[in-house]
Design an enzyme around this catalytic site. Structure first.
Site, PDB file in Angstrom:
ATOM      1  N   THR A   1       2.129  -5.787   3.119  1.00  0.00           N
ATOM      2  CA  THR A   1       1.276  -5.064   2.176  1.00  0.00           C
ATOM      3  C   THR A   1       2.017  -3.845   1.666  1.00  0.00           C
ATOM      4  O   THR A   1       2.821  -3.252   2.394  1.00  0.00           O
ATOM      5  CB  THR A   1      -0.035  -4.612   2.850  1.00  0.00           C
ATOM      6  OG1 THR A   1      -0.709  -3.673   2.006  1.00  0.00           O
ATOM      7  CG2 THR A   1       0.232  -3.922   4.179  1.00  0.00           C
TER       8      THR A   1
ATOM      9  N   TYR B   1      -4.408   0.641   9.907  1.00  0.00           N
ATOM     10  CA  TYR B   1      -4.127  -0.639   9.259  1.00  0.00           C
ATOM     11  C   TYR B   1      -2.661  -0.756   8.878  1.00  0.00           C
ATOM     12  O   TYR B   1      -1.993  -1.731   9.233  1.00  0.00           O
ATOM     13  CB  TYR B   1      -4.997  -0.807   8.015  1.00  0.00           C
ATOM     14  CG  TYR B   1      -4.488  -1.878   7.074  1.00  0.00           C
ATOM     15  CD1 TYR B   1      -4.494  -3.219   7.456  1.00  0.00           C
ATOM     16  CD2 TYR B   1      -3.984  -1.557   5.817  1.00  0.00           C
ATOM     17  CE1 TYR B   1      -4.020  -4.206   6.614  1.00  0.00           C
ATOM     18  CE2 TYR B   1      -3.505  -2.539   4.969  1.00  0.00           C
ATOM     19  CZ  TYR B   1      -3.522  -3.865   5.363  1.00  0.00           C
ATOM     20  OH  TYR B   1      -3.030  -4.843   4.533  1.00  0.00           O
TER      21      TYR B   1
END
Length: 336
Positions: A128, A152
């Site tokens: 990501t 995250y």
């Protein structure tokens, strides 16, 4: 690699990007096993919305990537692994960081161990753009430093490094795709574009939002899907990390106005404190350098620049405003 006659395992096939990817692979005639999260409702997530033609060709495995035995059972007989299964909501990672370590790091380890033992031919791991944190330089190349500004993103950095370590240590055929901010039909309303569209589509004229000043590089979901397939097919990407982004930077505030414009609505903005990230955790700027994708994959975004973003937002809004789709969202609630 020619994907014909290859069996492809897609983890996270029940999710936003994973369901679009699974459907496109099947449309192209590929043999796909869809790994979905087991649940007592027997739901296949977004694959429940697939056409009868797609469903008739689905080979669904219900399990949990945190279970190494189930992971290995799912992978048996597969030649290619496209690993998208992950926890991705940033606000929820503040609430329950332990689950992100278990799912994103240990889950990825389970898949890597199985891929090594079963000698798969290609393992595409999903990263990501959040792993870069706030840009130190733009556009962001794959050499940009990694910064864990949320639990995250820290878990995804750990998963990325675990994947690369298997390539370095065991020559496991790993490659890493690093999509920037993907959007489109089916996306969770925890993300900025669907939360704005769903509020407007529900008839609201005062829209609740978080920070307006950060910038993002938005990538339409079908461009991201093409990136995954190109990564699976390419023989030039073993051990490499490749950005998939539009190379176009836009602020959240300007994105909200674009959404209102394409939906033909006049709106006002209301700051919602619960949508604000902790100050040092906010990623202030993301802007992808996609030269490597062009060089190694021949990939370029079809939804490029302001025109591409407007077209993608229009197509996304057209999906959301259909009652059968909008009814799946809770526009009155903030979903972390």
């Amino acid at each position: 690699m020619n994907l014909s006659n290859k069996k492809i395992l897609v983890t996270g096939a029940d999710g936003f990007i994973g369901s679009h990817l699974t459907e496109e692979l099947i449309r192209q005639g590929h043999n796909v096993r869809a790994f979905v999260l087991y649940n007592s409702f027997n739901s296949w997530g977004w694959l429940d919305e697939s056409s009868k033609e797609i469903k008739s060709q689905l080979n669904v495995f219900s399990g949990d990537i945190r279970d190494p035995y189930g992971v290995k059972a799912a992978m048996k007989g597969c030649d290619v692994v496209l690993h998208l299964g992950a926890l991705i909501a940033i606000p929820y990672s503040y609430h329950s960081p332990d689950t992100y370590v278990d799912t994103n790091i240990k889950g990825t380890l389970n898949l890597l161990q199985a891929a090594r033992e079963l000698e798969v031919e290609k393992f595409v791991h999903t990263s990501t753009s959040e792993v870069y944190g706030t840009a130190r330089f733009v556009p962001i190349t794959e050499e940009h430093p990694l910064q864990g500004q949320s639990p995250y993103s820290a878990s995804k950095i750990g998963a990325d490094q675990m994947a690369l370590s298997f390539y370095q240590s065991f020559n496991t055929p790993v490659t890493i795709i690093r999509p920037f901010n993907t959007y489109g039909p089916r996306q969770s309303a925890r993300a900025i574009i669907p939360t704005i569209i769903s509020q407007i589509a529900s008839g609201k004229t005062t829209i609740k939002v978080g920070a307006l000043h950060p910038t993002r590089d938005f990538n339409y979901v079908m461009d991201t899907v093409r990136g995954f397939i190109a990564m699976a097919e390419s023989d030039n990407v073993m051990g490499e990390v490749v950005n998939i982004g539009s190379n176009y930077e836009v602020s959240i505030g300007n994105t909200i106005q674009l959404i209102a414009d394409v939906m033909g609505k006049s709106i006002s903005i209301e700051l919602d404190e619960q949508r604000i990230r902790p100050e040092k955790s906010e990623v202030e700027r993301l802007w992808a350098d996609n030269k490597k994708a062009k060089e190694l994959l021949g990939w370029e975004p079809n939804y490029a620049g302001i025109e591409g973003l407007e077209r993608g937002l229009r197509e996304t809004a057209e999906w959301f405003v259909k009652p059968e789709n909008l009814g799946k969202y809770k526009a009155d609630f903030y979903n972390i």
